[in-house]
Each structure stands twice: as C-alpha cells, then as structure tokens.
Write a protein that holds these residues in place. Structure first.
Motif, PDB file in Angstrom:
ATOM      1  N   ASN A   1      19.581 -41.748 -67.368  1.00 52.04           N
ATOM      2  CA  ASN A   1      20.244 -40.446 -67.304  1.00 52.04           C
ATOM      3  C   ASN A   1      21.722 -40.611 -67.681  1.00 52.04           C
ATOM      4  O   ASN A   1      22.439 -41.385 -67.060  1.00 52.04           O
ATOM      5  CB  ASN A   1      20.103 -39.884 -65.891  1.00 52.04           C
TER       6      ASN A   1
ATOM      7  N   PHE B   1      24.182 -38.710 -67.197  1.00 53.11           N
ATOM      8  CA  PHE B   1      25.111 -38.141 -66.225  1.00 53.11           C
ATOM      9  C   PHE B   1      25.152 -38.929 -64.917  1.00 53.11           C
ATOM     10  O   PHE B   1      25.848 -38.539 -63.990  1.00 53.11           O
ATOM     11  CB  PHE B   1      24.753 -36.682 -65.950  1.00 53.11           C
ATOM     12  N   SER B   2      24.423 -40.023 -64.838  1.00 55.39           N
ATOM     13  CA  SER B   2      24.402 -40.789 -63.594  1.00 55.39           C
ATOM     14  C   SER B   2      25.775 -41.401 -63.299  1.00 55.39           C
ATOM     15  O   SER B   2      26.199 -41.439 -62.148  1.00 55.39           O
ATOM     16  CB  SER B   2      23.327 -41.869 -63.640  1.00 55.39           C
ATOM     17  N   LYS B   3      26.480 -41.858 -64.323  1.00 50.30           N
ATOM     18  CA  LYS B   3      27.814 -42.424 -64.116  1.00 50.30           C
ATOM     19  C   LYS B   3      28.789 -41.353 -63.633  1.00 50.30           C
ATOM     20  O   LYS B   3      29.643 -41.628 -62.790  1.00 50.30           O
ATOM     21  CB  LYS B   3      28.332 -43.073 -65.398  1.00 50.30           C
ATOM     22  N   VAL B   4      28.645 -40.150 -64.164  1.00 51.80           N
ATOM     23  CA  VAL B   4      29.515 -39.055 -63.734  1.00 51.80           C
ATOM     24  C   VAL B   4      29.238 -38.728 -62.274  1.00 51.80           C
ATOM     25  O   VAL B   4      30.163 -38.519 -61.482  1.00 51.80           O
ATOM     26  CB  VAL B   4      29.314 -37.810 -64.631  1.00 51.80           C
ATOM     27  N   ARG B   5      27.977 -38.707 -61.890  1.00 49.99           N
ATOM     28  CA  ARG B   5      27.601 -38.403 -60.514  1.00 49.99           C
ATOM     29  C   ARG B   5      28.130 -39.470 -59.560  1.00 49.99           C
ATOM     30  O   ARG B   5      28.663 -39.169 -58.495  1.00 49.99           O
ATOM     31  CB  ARG B   5      26.082 -38.291 -60.389  1.00 49.99           C
ATOM     32  N   VAL B   6      28.018 -40.745 -59.946  1.00 45.59           N
ATOM     33  CA  VAL B   6      28.533 -41.842 -59.119  1.00 45.59           C
ATOM     34  C   VAL B   6      30.049 -41.736 -58.996  1.00 45.59           C
ATOM     35  O   VAL B   6      30.608 -41.886 -57.898  1.00 45.59           O
ATOM     36  CB  VAL B   6      28.107 -43.200 -59.708  1.00 45.59           C
TER      37      VAL B   6
ATOM     38  N   TYR C   1      31.923 -39.071 -59.259  1.00 47.97           N
ATOM     39  CA  TYR C   1      32.253 -37.914 -58.435  1.00 47.97           C
ATOM     40  C   TYR C   1      32.046 -38.236 -56.954  1.00 47.97           C
ATOM     41  O   TYR C   1      32.908 -37.934 -56.123  1.00 47.97           O
ATOM     42  CB  TYR C   1      31.392 -36.718 -58.859  1.00 47.97           C
ATOM     43  N   SER C   2      30.940 -38.859 -56.604  1.00 50.14           N
ATOM     44  CA  SER C   2      30.676 -39.155 -55.195  1.00 50.14           C
ATOM     45  C   SER C   2      31.668 -40.183 -54.651  1.00 50.14           C
ATOM     46  O   SER C   2      32.133 -40.070 -53.507  1.00 50.14           O
ATOM     47  CB  SER C   2      29.238 -39.635 -55.001  1.00 50.14           C
ATOM     48  N   GLU C   3      32.042 -41.189 -55.454  1.00 53.18           N
ATOM     49  CA  GLU C   3      33.030 -42.166 -55.014  1.00 53.18           C
ATOM     50  C   GLU C   3      34.404 -41.524 -54.846  1.00 53.18           C
ATOM     51  O   GLU C   3      35.153 -41.868 -53.921  1.00 53.18           O
ATOM     52  CB  GLU C   3      33.104 -43.324 -56.005  1.00 53.18           C
ATOM     53  N   THR C   4      34.739 -40.593 -55.734  1.00 55.08           N
ATOM     54  CA  THR C   4      36.013 -39.888 -55.624  1.00 55.08           C
ATOM     55  C   THR C   4      36.071 -39.081 -54.342  1.00 55.08           C
ATOM     56  O   THR C   4      37.081 -39.105 -53.616  1.00 55.08           O
ATOM     57  CB  THR C   4      36.219 -38.965 -56.841  1.00 55.08           C
TER      58      THR C   4
END
Length: 68
Positions: free
Chosen positions: A3, A5-10, A12-15
């Motif tokens: 996917n 967008f998985s890096k974007v999701r990770v 965002y959650s880390e931020t």
C-alpha cells in the motif's frame, strides 16, 4: 503490491504520538516568552539601525575626504 499510503499513515500516527508527549505552554509562559521575543527584536533592530547610520556617516565622511 504494498500500500503506497502505509508510510503516510505511519508518519501521521508517529507525529500524533510525539505531539501527545510534548508539553504546551500555559498563558503566563506564552506571554512571558512573547515579551522576551519582542524585546529581542527591538534591541536587534536598534543595533542594526545604529550600525547602519554609523557606517553610512563613516562612508560619507570618507568619500568626502577622498573627493577633495
């Protein structure tokens, strides 16, 4: 296929997790910091203005002495 967008999701959650760890200033700290910044800006502006005026006068005097 992975996917995209998985890096974007990770990210965002880390931020969000890091922002939860941080401390935010209260009203008094914010006001005091703002005053310190404004005083610093004023002092730096005064220093630059005085330096500019002094250098301008020095160059004008030197230019006048050389052109005589």
């Amino acid at each position: 296929m992975k996917n995209p967008f998985s890096k974007v999701r990770v990210f965002y959650s880390e931020t969000i997790n890091e922002l939860k760890k941080s401390t935010w200033p209260d009203g008094k700290e914010l006001r005091d910091s703002t005053i310190v910044v404004l005083i610093g800006i004023f002092l730096l502006g005064a220093y630059v203005a005085i330096s500019d005026f002094s250098l301008n006068q020095f160059v004008s005097l030197f230019s006048e002495l050389v052109t005589r």
